[in-house]
Design a protein around this motif. Structure first.
Motif, PDB file in Angstrom:
ATOM      1  N   GLU A  80       0.806  -1.227   0.000  1.00 50.46           N
ATOM      2  CA  GLU A  80       0.000   0.000   0.000  1.00 50.46           C
ATOM      3  C   GLU A  80       0.839   1.278   0.000  1.00 50.46           C
ATOM      4  OE1 GLU A  80      -3.544   2.116   2.657  1.00 50.46           O
ATOM      5  OE2 GLU A  80      -2.815   0.108   3.156  1.00 50.46           O
ATOM      6  N   THR A  81       1.915   1.302   0.769  1.00 47.32           N
ATOM      7  CA  THR A  81       2.685   2.545   0.907  1.00 47.32           C
ATOM      8  C   THR A  81       3.741   2.720  -0.186  1.00 47.32           C
ATOM      9  OG1 THR A  81       4.384   1.503   2.306  1.00 47.32           O
ATOM     10  CG2 THR A  81       2.433   2.435   3.411  1.00 47.32           C
ATOM     11  N   ILE A  82       4.024   1.673  -0.958  1.00 49.27           N
ATOM     12  CA  ILE A  82       5.195   1.697  -1.835  1.00 49.27           C
ATOM     13  C   ILE A  82       4.878   2.384  -3.169  1.00 49.27           C
ATOM     14  CG2 ILE A  82       6.938   0.300  -3.010  1.00 49.27           C
ATOM     15  CD1 ILE A  82       6.566  -1.809  -0.837  1.00 49.27           C
ATOM     16  N   ARG A  83       5.637   3.417  -3.470  1.00 46.11           N
ATOM     17  CA  ARG A  83       5.459   4.174  -4.703  1.00 46.11           C
ATOM     18  C   ARG A  83       6.124   3.497  -5.897  1.00 46.11           C
ATOM     19  NH1 ARG A  83       6.693  10.351  -2.382  1.00 46.11           N
ATOM     20  NH2 ARG A  83       4.998  10.334  -0.839  1.00 46.11           N
ATOM     21  N   GLY A  84       7.157   2.724  -5.648  1.00 46.03           N
ATOM     22  CA  GLY A  84       7.889   2.045  -6.710  1.00 46.03           C
ATOM     23  C   GLY A  84       9.319   1.826  -6.292  1.00 46.03           C
ATOM     24  N   GLY A  85      10.155   1.446  -7.266  1.00 44.66           N
ATOM     25  CA  GLY A  85      11.541   1.181  -6.918  1.00 44.66           C
ATOM     26  C   GLY A  85      12.395   0.873  -8.124  1.00 44.66           C
ATOM     27  N   ALA A  86      13.523   0.240  -7.846  1.00 52.96           N
ATOM     28  CA  ALA A  86      14.499  -0.075  -8.887  1.00 52.96           C
ATOM     29  C   ALA A  86      15.051  -1.471  -8.641  1.00 52.96           C
ATOM     30  CB  ALA A  86      15.631   0.954  -8.884  1.00 52.96           C
ATOM     31  N   GLU A  87      15.338  -2.173  -9.735  1.00 54.56           N
ATOM     32  CA  GLU A  87      15.856  -3.547  -9.669  1.00 54.56           C
ATOM     33  C   GLU A  87      17.260  -3.614 -10.255  1.00 54.56           C
ATOM     34  OE1 GLU A  87      17.005  -7.220  -9.487  1.00 54.56           O
ATOM     35  OE2 GLU A  87      15.120  -6.698  -8.483  1.00 54.56           O
ATOM     36  N   GLU A  88      18.138  -4.338  -9.568  1.00 54.48           N
ATOM     37  CA  GLU A  88      19.562  -4.376  -9.874  1.00 54.48           C
ATOM     38  C   GLU A  88      19.954  -5.396 -10.940  1.00 54.48           C
ATOM     39  OE1 GLU A  88      23.827  -3.648  -8.975  1.00 54.48           O
ATOM     40  OE2 GLU A  88      21.979  -2.501  -8.816  1.00 54.48           O
ATOM     41  N   THR A  89      19.268  -6.544 -11.019  1.00 52.01           N
ATOM     42  CA  THR A  89      19.823  -7.695 -11.749  1.00 52.01           C
ATOM     43  C   THR A  89      18.961  -8.198 -12.898  1.00 52.01           C
ATOM     44  OG1 THR A  89      18.750  -9.349 -10.351  1.00 52.01           O
ATOM     45  CG2 THR A  89      20.876  -8.469  -9.586  1.00 52.01           C
ATOM     46  N   THR A  90      19.617  -8.980 -13.756  1.00 47.55           N
ATOM     47  CA  THR A  90      18.911  -9.670 -14.838  1.00 47.55           C
ATOM     48  C   THR A  90      17.830 -10.584 -14.284  1.00 47.55           C
ATOM     49  OG1 THR A  90      20.933  -9.643 -16.160  1.00 47.55           O
ATOM     50  CG2 THR A  90      19.203 -11.168 -16.839  1.00 47.55           C
ATOM     51  N   THR A  91      18.182 -11.385 -13.269  1.00 48.72           N
ATOM     52  CA  THR A  91      17.233 -12.324 -12.680  1.00 48.72           C
ATOM     53  C   THR A  91      16.003 -11.590 -12.157  1.00 48.72           C
ATOM     54  OG1 THR A  91      19.059 -13.767 -12.040  1.00 48.72           O
ATOM     55  CG2 THR A  91      16.950 -14.127 -10.948  1.00 48.72           C
ATOM     56  N   GLY A  92      16.222 -10.487 -11.480  1.00 53.89           N
ATOM     57  CA  GLY A  92      15.103  -9.723 -10.956  1.00 53.89           C
ATOM     58  C   GLY A  92      14.216  -9.155 -12.041  1.00 53.89           C
ATOM     59  N   ILE A  93      14.821  -8.702 -13.116  1.00 53.15           N
ATOM     60  CA  ILE A  93      14.037  -8.146 -14.218  1.00 53.15           C
ATOM     61  C   ILE A  93      13.206  -9.234 -14.892  1.00 53.15           C
ATOM     62  CG2 ILE A  93      14.208  -7.063 -16.503  1.00 53.15           C
ATOM     63  CD1 ILE A  93      16.644  -5.524 -15.366  1.00 53.15           C
ATOM     64  N   ILE A  94      13.747 -10.431 -15.000  1.00 50.90           N
ATOM     65  CA  ILE A  94      12.972 -11.554 -15.544  1.00 50.90           C
ATOM     66  C   ILE A  94      11.721 -11.786 -14.702  1.00 50.90           C
ATOM     67  CG2 ILE A  94      12.974 -14.067 -15.874  1.00 50.90           C
ATOM     68  CD1 ILE A  94      15.963 -13.778 -16.665  1.00 50.90           C
ATOM     69  N   ARG A  95      11.876 -11.763 -13.398  1.00 51.93           N
ATOM     70  CA  ARG A  95      10.731 -11.942 -12.498  1.00 51.93           C
ATOM     71  C   ARG A  95       9.723 -10.803 -12.665  1.00 51.93           C
ATOM     72  NH1 ARG A  95      13.071 -13.535  -6.510  1.00 51.93           N
ATOM     73  NH2 ARG A  95      13.082 -15.792  -6.789  1.00 51.93           N
ATOM     74  N   LEU A  96      10.232  -9.582 -12.726  1.00 49.58           N
ATOM     75  CA  LEU A  96       9.346  -8.423 -12.871  1.00 49.58           C
ATOM     76  C   LEU A  96       8.552  -8.484 -14.165  1.00 49.58           C
ATOM     77  CD1 LEU A  96      11.694  -5.555 -11.629  1.00 49.58           C
ATOM     78  CD2 LEU A  96       9.598  -6.334 -10.509  1.00 49.58           C
ATOM     79  N   LYS A  97       9.224  -8.850 -15.249  1.00 50.71           N
ATOM     80  CA  LYS A  97       8.538  -8.907 -16.544  1.00 50.71           C
ATOM     81  C   LYS A  97       7.519 -10.034 -16.587  1.00 50.71           C
ATOM     82  CE  LYS A  97      11.932  -6.436 -19.322  1.00 50.71           C
ATOM     83  NZ  LYS A  97      12.901  -6.472 -20.451  1.00 50.71           N
ATOM     84  N   ALA A  98       7.785 -11.109 -15.852  1.00 51.55           N
ATOM     85  CA  ALA A  98       6.792 -12.182 -15.762  1.00 51.55           C
ATOM     86  C   ALA A  98       5.550 -11.693 -15.028  1.00 51.55           C
ATOM     87  CB  ALA A  98       7.401 -13.393 -15.047  1.00 51.55           C
ATOM     88  N   LEU A  99       5.750 -10.949 -13.947  1.00 49.22           N
ATOM     89  CA  LEU A  99       4.615 -10.359 -13.232  1.00 49.22           C
ATOM     90  C   LEU A  99       3.852  -9.380 -14.117  1.00 49.22           C
ATOM     91  CD1 LEU A  99       6.118  -9.618  -9.694  1.00 49.22           C
ATOM     92  CD2 LEU A  99       4.074 -10.986 -10.129  1.00 49.22           C
ATOM     93  N   GLU A 100       4.602  -8.544 -14.828  1.00 45.32           N
ATOM     94  CA  GLU A 100       3.975  -7.551 -15.701  1.00 45.32           C
ATOM     95  C   GLU A 100       3.172  -8.233 -16.806  1.00 45.32           C
ATOM     96  OE1 GLU A 100       5.401  -3.501 -17.996  1.00 45.32           O
ATOM     97  OE2 GLU A 100       6.679  -5.274 -18.139  1.00 45.32           O
ATOM     98  N   LYS A 101       3.737  -9.279 -17.397  1.00 51.19           N
ATOM     99  CA  LYS A 101       3.072  -9.988 -18.489  1.00 51.19           C
ATOM    100  C   LYS A 101       1.739 -10.579 -18.047  1.00 51.19           C
ATOM    101  CE  LYS A 101       3.874 -13.632 -21.917  1.00 51.19           C
ATOM    102  NZ  LYS A 101       4.844 -14.656 -22.407  1.00 51.19           N
ATOM    103  N   GLU A 102       1.681 -11.044 -16.791  1.00 53.04           N
ATOM    104  CA  GLU A 102       0.450 -11.639 -16.269  1.00 53.04           C
ATOM    105  C   GLU A 102      -0.493 -10.590 -15.684  1.00 53.04           C
ATOM    106  OE1 GLU A 102       1.127 -14.985 -13.683  1.00 53.04           O
ATOM    107  OE2 GLU A 102       2.842 -15.666 -14.870  1.00 53.04           O
ATOM    108  N   GLY A 103      -0.095  -9.316 -15.772  1.00 50.38           N
ATOM    109  CA  GLY A 103      -0.942  -8.250 -15.254  1.00 50.38           C
ATOM    110  C   GLY A 103      -0.987  -8.181 -13.746  1.00 50.38           C
TER     111      GLY A 103
END
Length: 423
Positions: free
Chosen positions: A147-170
């Motif tokens: 609820e409180t989190i405005r956003g952030g930044a991701e450091e790694t390839t592995t993390g971006i893969i996870r983020l894009k999987a979440l984004e793809k599934e909405g």
């Protein structure tokens, strides 16, 4: 020392702080870009009144990033993103500097995970993540903390893969900047940082020669390119394994042998995985390896080298030197795994050079500010590092080196922007 940070922190030993301060001071003296950003943050206070939670490899360069974010007005909580890369003296020093620290070297798995959750329970406004650990907990176990989190930044390839999987599934519930995809990250951190720090760690841990040996680099992304380049420079014969045909051609044209892993396994003396994927060295590969082969991972999690398969083939497992486990196989061959299969350059070394992390962490700091300035309009998606941020970091780096470059004239700009042929 902040009474609040001391009360809320979990660290091994506060008496270690003096050595930690020396480490942080040394790193900061070699991070001129981040120093420039710190001056801006101190003047502008972009994070005044906000809470920031950071999960990164908790050593001196990361500690200085935390202090820069703190200098921008933030209340900072930090935890480590790898149990073997946390440096207890650095943790103690950060607590003395008013940062809340939830980290110890090599905690048990339950305690390690509890640090992530406690860091998120501070209800941060912004996060910096490594490997998607914070984001995964937020989206699976603790969505109440989003609820409180405005956003952030991701450091790694592995993390971006996870983020894009979440984004793809909405399912992604916050905007995240893909710092790993920034030019000033992957071109320098992934290539030159990984290349140097991996071999630093292998050499200091094994105390063995590289020249004359065969190094197998598993994966030829930017990290793999750096590892292969430095192996060649140290005198090794280099074999690359890949699943991407384009990268395989690139490795071939860069002068390296390219072959399937099952063939490379027969030839390698030192194996370095740099894929971000699981089981890239597994059972059938162990079966054909040379006696005395050394294995390590520089990708992300400790799943690239399949430890379960290796253990199932072992008659005995013992630690023969700090950060070296010997697996004596049932047929008498011995294989050596460094840093428990975790990131070797951080688990068995000090990570990337300070001058390299200077650019990466400058991207992190400026990307965090970008998210905070724009979170109401950018939406819940994975964002590229804005080009102006990448270019500004590069300019600061050039300035720190005393290097000048040319600028386009107005006529050149108009020529490049025109679709007609101008003479």
């Amino acid at each position: 020392m902040s009474t609040l940070s001391l009360k809320n922190s979990i660290v091994k030993d506060m008496s270690l702080a003096p050595e930690g301060h020396l480490k942080i001071d040394w790193a900061s003296a070699h991070m001129p870009v981040l120093n420039q950003i710190r001056k801006q943050f101190e003047a502008e206070q972009p994070f005044k009144g906000l809470k920031v939670t950071i999960a990164l490899h908790l050593e001196a360069k990361t500690a200085y990033l935390a202090k820069v974010v703190q200098a921008g007005g933030a209340e900072v909580t930090i935890t480590g993103s790898n149990p073997l890369s946390t440096q207890d003296d650095v943790c103690a020093a950060l607590v003395e500097d008013g940062v809340t620290v939830l980290a110890k070297y090599n905690p048990d798995p339950d305690e390690y995970k509890s640090f992530f959750i406690r860091a998120l329970e501070t209800k941060p406004d912004l996060i910096i993540d490594d490997g998607g650990d914070l984001v995964t907990i937020l989206h699976s176990e603790r969505p109440d903390l989003l609820e409180t989190i405005r956003g952030g930044a991701e450091e790694t390839t592995t993390g971006i893969i996870r983020l894009k999987a979440l984004e793809k599934e909405g399912l992604l519930k916050l905007p995240m900047v893909a710092v790993n995809d920034g030019y000033c990250k992957y071109l320098f951190d992934n290539r030159y940082g990984t290349g140097q720090s991996v071999w630093d760690a292998i050499n200091r841990t094994t105390n063995l020669v590289v020249a004359g040996k065969t190094a197998v680099v598993v994966g030829y992304g930017w990290c793999g390119k750096g590892v292969a380049m430095r192996a060649k420079g140290l005198g090794a014969k280099v074999i690359v394994t890949e699943v991407d045909p384009i990268r395989a051609v690139e490795a071939h044209m860069d002068g390296f042998e390219v072959m399937p892993m099952i063939e490379a396994a027969k030839h390698g003396d030192i194996f370095v995985t740099v894929t971000g994927n699981r089981d890239v060295i597994a059972g059938e590969h162990f079966d054909v390896m040379k006696d005395g082969a050394i294995l390590c991972n520089a990708g992300h999690f400790d799943v690239e080298v399949n430890k379960v398969d290796m253990a199932s083939r072992a008659a005995s497992i013992r630690t023969v030197r700090r950060n070296i486990e010997e697996y004596e196989l049932k047929d008498g061959r011995k294989l050596y795994l460094l840093a428990e299969g975790r990131l070797v350059n951080l688990g068995a070394g000090d990570g990337h050079p300070a001058e390299i992390m200077d650019m990466t962490f400058s991207l992190q700091a400026m990307s965090l500010k970008y998210v905070n300035d724009n979170y109401k309009t950018i939406g819940n998606k994975v964002l590229n590092v804005p080009l102006e941020i990448d270019q500004q970091v590069a300019r600061y780096k050039l300035e720190s080196l005393g290097i000048g470059i040319d600028a386009l004239t107005q006529g050149q700009i108009e020529y490049l922007d025109s679709w007609t042929t101008q003479k």
